[in-house]
Design a protein around this motif. Sequence first.
Motif, PDB file in Angstrom:
ATOM      1  N   HIS A 179       0.838  -1.203   0.000  1.00  0.00           N
ATOM      2  CA  HIS A 179       0.000   0.000   0.000  1.00  0.00           C
ATOM      3  C   HIS A 179       0.879   1.263   0.000  1.00  0.00           C
ATOM      4  O   HIS A 179       0.702   2.153  -0.830  1.00  0.00           O
ATOM      5  N   HIS A 183       1.881   4.235  -3.057  1.00  0.00           N
ATOM      6  CA  HIS A 183       1.750   5.696  -2.972  1.00  0.00           C
ATOM      7  C   HIS A 183       2.943   6.416  -3.615  1.00  0.00           C
ATOM      8  O   HIS A 183       2.855   7.615  -3.879  1.00  0.00           O
ATOM      9  N   HIS A 189      -5.949   7.626  -3.252  1.00  0.00           N
ATOM     10  CA  HIS A 189      -6.569   6.309  -3.187  1.00  0.00           C
ATOM     11  C   HIS A 189      -7.516   6.139  -4.381  1.00  0.00           C
ATOM     12  O   HIS A 189      -8.662   5.754  -4.236  1.00  0.00           O
ATOM     13  N   PHE A 193      -4.803   3.408  -8.126  1.00  0.00           N
ATOM     14  CA  PHE A 193      -4.024   3.028  -6.936  1.00  0.00           C
ATOM     15  C   PHE A 193      -4.436   1.641  -6.449  1.00  0.00           C
ATOM     16  O   PHE A 193      -3.602   0.760  -6.256  1.00  0.00           O
TER      17      PHE A 193
HETATM   18 ZN   LIG Z   1      -3.001   5.090   1.590  1.00  0.00          ZN
END
Ligand SMILES: [Zn+2]
Length: 225
Positions: A179, A183, A189, A193
Motif C-alpha cells: 500500500h 503511494h 486512493h 491506486f
Molecule cells: Zn493510503
Amino acid sequence: MESSYSYTVKRMRRKSLKLFITDEGEVMVYAPVRVDDSVIESFVSKNQKWIEEHIENVARQNSALEEHVRSIRFLGQDIKVVTGEVMTAVLSSNGTLIVPDTTVQKERRLINDWYRRQAEAILTRRTEHWSEIMELYPENIGISNARKRWGSCSSEKHISYSWRLIAAGRDEIDYVVIHELSHLRYMNHSRAFWEQVGSYCPGYRECEKKLNDLSKYLKVTGWSR
Ligand SMILES: [Zn+2]
C-alpha cells in the motif's frame, strides 16, 4: 429514550458533533457553539451502544495497564511472556519472550523497545523486498508511534510505519508495505491506486479487516496508548 450516561459537553467552533471516551472513561461531546441541548441529548442516546462498548474497552485497557503482560501479539501469533534472568526483553529459542522481573511500567517499556527493534528490522526488510518487485523505491523508511495509521508515505518519498504493525500477520504486513509503496506512484486512493495494490496483494480487503480487528485487540490490551 433517555441516556443513562452523564457526559460533558464542550462547545467550540466546529461544524458537527463529536463523541468520544477519555482515557479515564468519561463521555465527552464536542459540539458546535449554537447547537441545541436536545440535539446533543438525542445524539448521545442514539450512540448508547457505541458508548457502552467503548467504556468497557477503556476499562479493560486500564486494567491491562495495571497488570503484568502475560502474552503479546507478534507477527500474528500470540507469544507467551515469562520472567527470567535477562536485562531486557529477549525472544527465547522456544518462542517465548523473556523479560526481567520488574515493575509493570518498566516491563511494558522493555517490551515496547523490543517491539520497535523488531519493527525496524522486519519492516525495513519487507519494504526492500517489495521495492525490488514493484520497482518503487522510497527515499527512506522510518518507524513511528502513530496510533491511527499503520503506515504513511510523504510526497518526499519517506515511508513510515507504526511499530504496532509488527503485531500483524505477515500477509497484513505485506499489504501495508505494498500500500505505502504504491503511494510512490499514486499519491491518492484512486481506482488506479487500488488496482496496483490488488495486482500485488489480491487479498487486500481481507487484510484490512484483519488490521481493524488487530487495532481493537491492541486497544483493549493497552498497546495503543
Ligand atoms: Zn493510503
